[in-house]
Design a protein around this motif. Structure first.
Motif, PDB file in Angstrom:
ATOM      1  N   ALA A 107     -30.307 -17.292 -30.030  1.00  0.00           N
ATOM      2  CA  ALA A 107     -30.382 -16.459 -31.237  1.00  0.00           C
ATOM      3  C   ALA A 107     -31.815 -16.073 -31.573  1.00  0.00           C
ATOM      4  CB  ALA A 107     -29.746 -17.191 -32.413  1.00  0.00           C
TER       5      ALA A 107
ATOM      6  N   TYR B 279     -38.600 -20.117 -41.125  1.00  0.00           N
ATOM      7  CA  TYR B 279     -37.595 -19.285 -41.799  1.00  0.00           C
ATOM      8  C   TYR B 279     -38.080 -17.845 -41.969  1.00  0.00           C
ATOM      9  CZ  TYR B 279     -34.524 -17.461 -45.424  1.00  0.00           C
ATOM     10  OH  TYR B 279     -33.644 -16.673 -46.140  1.00  0.00           O
TER      11      TYR B 279
ATOM     12  N   THR C 291     -30.578 -23.140 -31.065  1.00  0.00           N
ATOM     13  CA  THR C 291     -31.059 -21.863 -31.611  1.00  0.00           C
ATOM     14  C   THR C 291     -31.731 -20.974 -30.585  1.00  0.00           C
ATOM     15  OG1 THR C 291     -33.174 -22.889 -32.244  1.00  0.00           O
ATOM     16  CG2 THR C 291     -31.408 -22.888 -33.897  1.00  0.00           C
TER      17      THR C 291
ATOM     18  N   LEU D 243     -24.180 -21.860 -38.026  1.00  0.00           N
ATOM     19  CA  LEU D 243     -25.218 -21.349 -38.925  1.00  0.00           C
ATOM     20  C   LEU D 243     -26.237 -20.536 -38.139  1.00  0.00           C
ATOM     21  CD1 LEU D 243     -26.047 -24.330 -41.341  1.00  0.00           C
ATOM     22  CD2 LEU D 243     -24.595 -22.338 -41.789  1.00  0.00           C
ATOM     23  N   THR D 244     -26.883 -19.584 -38.813  1.00  0.00           N
ATOM     24  CA  THR D 244     -27.958 -18.826 -38.177  1.00  0.00           C
ATOM     25  C   THR D 244     -29.186 -19.718 -38.037  1.00  0.00           C
ATOM     26  OG1 THR D 244     -28.925 -18.020 -40.251  1.00  0.00           O
ATOM     27  CG2 THR D 244     -27.105 -16.742 -39.292  1.00  0.00           C
ATOM     28  N   TRP D 245     -30.107 -19.318 -37.168  1.00  0.00           N
ATOM     29  CA  TRP D 245     -31.292 -20.144 -36.944  1.00  0.00           C
ATOM     30  C   TRP D 245     -32.172 -20.226 -38.184  1.00  0.00           C
ATOM     31  CZ3 TRP D 245     -36.219 -17.967 -37.132  1.00  0.00           C
ATOM     32  CH2 TRP D 245     -36.301 -16.571 -37.040  1.00  0.00           C
ATOM     33  N   ARG D 246     -32.171 -19.189 -38.997  1.00  0.00           N
ATOM     34  CA  ARG D 246     -32.955 -19.255 -40.241  1.00  0.00           C
ATOM     35  C   ARG D 246     -32.293 -20.203 -41.242  1.00  0.00           C
ATOM     36  NH1 ARG D 246     -36.889 -15.213 -40.178  1.00  0.00           N
ATOM     37  NH2 ARG D 246     -36.423 -13.437 -38.805  1.00  0.00           N
TER      38      ARG D 246
ATOM     39  N   ASP E 179     -33.154 -12.238 -31.662  1.00  0.00           N
ATOM     40  CA  ASP E 179     -33.594 -11.645 -32.933  1.00  0.00           C
ATOM     41  C   ASP E 179     -35.055 -11.223 -32.903  1.00  0.00           C
ATOM     42  OD1 ASP E 179     -31.073 -12.060 -33.836  1.00  0.00           O
ATOM     43  OD2 ASP E 179     -31.571 -13.668 -35.251  1.00  0.00           O
TER      44      ASP E 179
END
Length: 487
Positions: A79, A137, A76, A201-204, A83
């Motif tokens: 990303a 998150y 992650t 998948l996104t990091w969240r 972000d």
């Protein structure tokens, strides 16, 4: 029953001058009785194993959480930095603060497990990890990220102690090693899954997936018994017998095992209350040296330096980092799974010796590959040698030095010092993890091949330590092990 068998049976009954069941099982009816007894015992074992397996599954959900936390930052990094516009220093803090949280968890894990019980402290750890994932998150900056990471680190530190201890205290002696090794299997599984899902998948979203094992653990704890040995130590005799009966089956005779546990607890209760400095008294010193020594051997042999900078090592050797990392993840899980099948047959000590020997050889091969690269010798063979050395290192570590120290740590400490001694061993483990990961880049800057020669020397010393100090614990009850070491 055939006519011939019935006829033989009537004749033997008519002329019987000895008891019906003889030691050599000459009579057919005796054989039948033995078969029925064996069937009943098998059914009883199946029933008891069901609850032991369920309890182990619930506990190792904590190990999986551990793995998810450890493996989160690697896939992650880019990303999160993009972000949230984090600097490299801010993200480095996010990655490293996990270890500090784990050290805090290690310091408090033993005393909390003694106070709240094994189930109680697993609930607490799961709550910390869940809160940490939620904070990550919803994070919109470095502060929330760091708070969440610190919370998950704390839960990791406590899980690293309480899960193997709980499993060792509920498992029958013939299954204790295999079940305790599942702790390491699930840690490896959590790390590997984080690496894989991090590709799509996104990091969240990855942070949200960390809530799933936390939820399973919290729910599962309502359906399994507390550690019988902890209940006995706290004086809850009725609850102790109920928990032990659940784990061994409703028709199992637990009288002998219960009496052995209670007798040992009563012996320990007559001793004065143990403080941290008391661990170094002669009575407990050997078990402390074994537990702490194995954690030193596990960490200072270089494992966290190799794992944290795996991609850089492959890249430095001229090999594809992505292919090497995926191969590493698969190999680690497969080898650790295989160890669960043999640890109670082969024993703890042979696995440690084989693992240590493989680590020495792997470090020498890897060091030689970097030596050849630095001196521009046989450059065509350098990538192959580096990959061979690293994969042999990971396979050897997973074959013994990864899981077995935690198994032995959970077995050797008497219950009256288990909190303090186990907390000390876990703290040393996490300090070693931080020290090796922090110094690895400095060592590689000093000398790439020299770094692996240093690790080879440390692993060689670990082999000597295992030969000279570490006892074999397979096939013995916890009370027998602890009496032999501390007697």
């Amino acid at each position: 029953m055939s006519a011939e068998l019935a006829s033989s049976l009537l004749f033997n009954l008519w002329n019987m001058k000895e008891p019906l069941i003889r030691k050599n099982n000459d009579y057919p009816v005796a054989t039948t009785s033995v078969e029925e007894d064996g069937l009943q015992q098998q059914q009883g074992r199946s029933e008891s194993l069901w609850m032991v397996y369920l309890s182990t599954f619930v506990a190792v959900c904590g190990s999986y959480v551990f793995g998810c936390c450890a493996g989160y930052s690697s896939p992650t990094q880019d990303a999160i930095r993009e972000d949230l516009s984090l600097s490299l220093a801010e993200y480095s803090m996010f990655g490293s603060i996990l270890t500090f949280g784990a050290m805090i968890g290690a310091i408090t894990s033993g005393s909390l497990a003694d106070l709240l019980g094994r189930k109680g402290v697993m609930r607490l750890s799961s709550a910390f990890c869940a809160a940490g994932w939620i904070a990550i998150y919803f994070a919109e900056g470095a502060v929330a990220l760091d708070i969440g990471r610190l919370a998950t680190g704390y839960g990791m530190g406590v899980f690293s102690y309480v899960v193997p201890v709980f499993i060792s205290e509920i498992a029958p002696k013939n299954l204790r090693g295999a079940l305790a090794t599942l702790n390491q299997v699930m840690i490896c599984g959590g790390v590997s899954v984080s690496f894989i899902i991090g590709t799509f998948l996104t990091w969240r979203a990855i942070a949200l997936t960390g809530l799933v094992p936390c939820g399973i653990l919290l729910i599962g704890l309502f359906f399994i018994p507390e550690s019988p040995r902890w209940l006995a130590k706290r004086g809850h005799e009725k609850e102790f017998e109920v928990a032990l009966q659940k784990l061994r089956g409703k028709d199992a005779n637990i009288a002998e095992e219960a009496a052995e546990i209670m007798e040992y607890i009563e012996t320990l209760d007559r001793l004065p209350k143990v403080k941290m400095l008391d661990l170094f008294n002669r009575r407990y010193l050997r078990s402390v040296i074994i537990g702490v020594g194995l954690m030193v051997a596990q960490q200072f042999g270089g494992i966290n330096g190799v794992c944290f900078y795996l991609s850089n090592i492959f890249q430095s050797a001229g090999f594809s980092p992505s292919v090497g990392t995926i191969t590493y993840a698969i190999l680690q899980v497969v080898v650790t799974l295989l160890i669960t099948q043999v640890i109670d047959r082969a024993g703890r000590k042979p696995l440690l010796l084989a693992s240590g020997s493989g680590l020495v050889l792997a470090c020498l091969i890897t060091g030689l590959s970097f030596y050849l690269k630095v001196n521009e010798l046989a450059l065509d063979y350098v990538p192959v040698m580096a990959v061979t050395g690293i994969l042999l290192y990971i396979g050897s570590f997973s074959a013994g030095m990864g899981a077995v120290p935690w198994v032995i740590m959970s077995e050797i400490f008497p219950i009256n010092i288990k909190g303090a001694a186990g907390g000390l061993a876990t703290l040393v483990n996490w300090f070693g993890a931080w020290a090796v990961s922090y110094t690895f880049n400095f060592l590689m800057s000093w000398s790439s091949y020299g770094t692996f020669l240093v690790y080879a020397g440390i692993n060689a010393l670990a082999i000597v330590f295992v030969i000279m100090v570490v006892p074999e614990t397979k096939g013995r009850t916890l009370e027998q092990i602890q009496a032999a070491i501390n007697g």
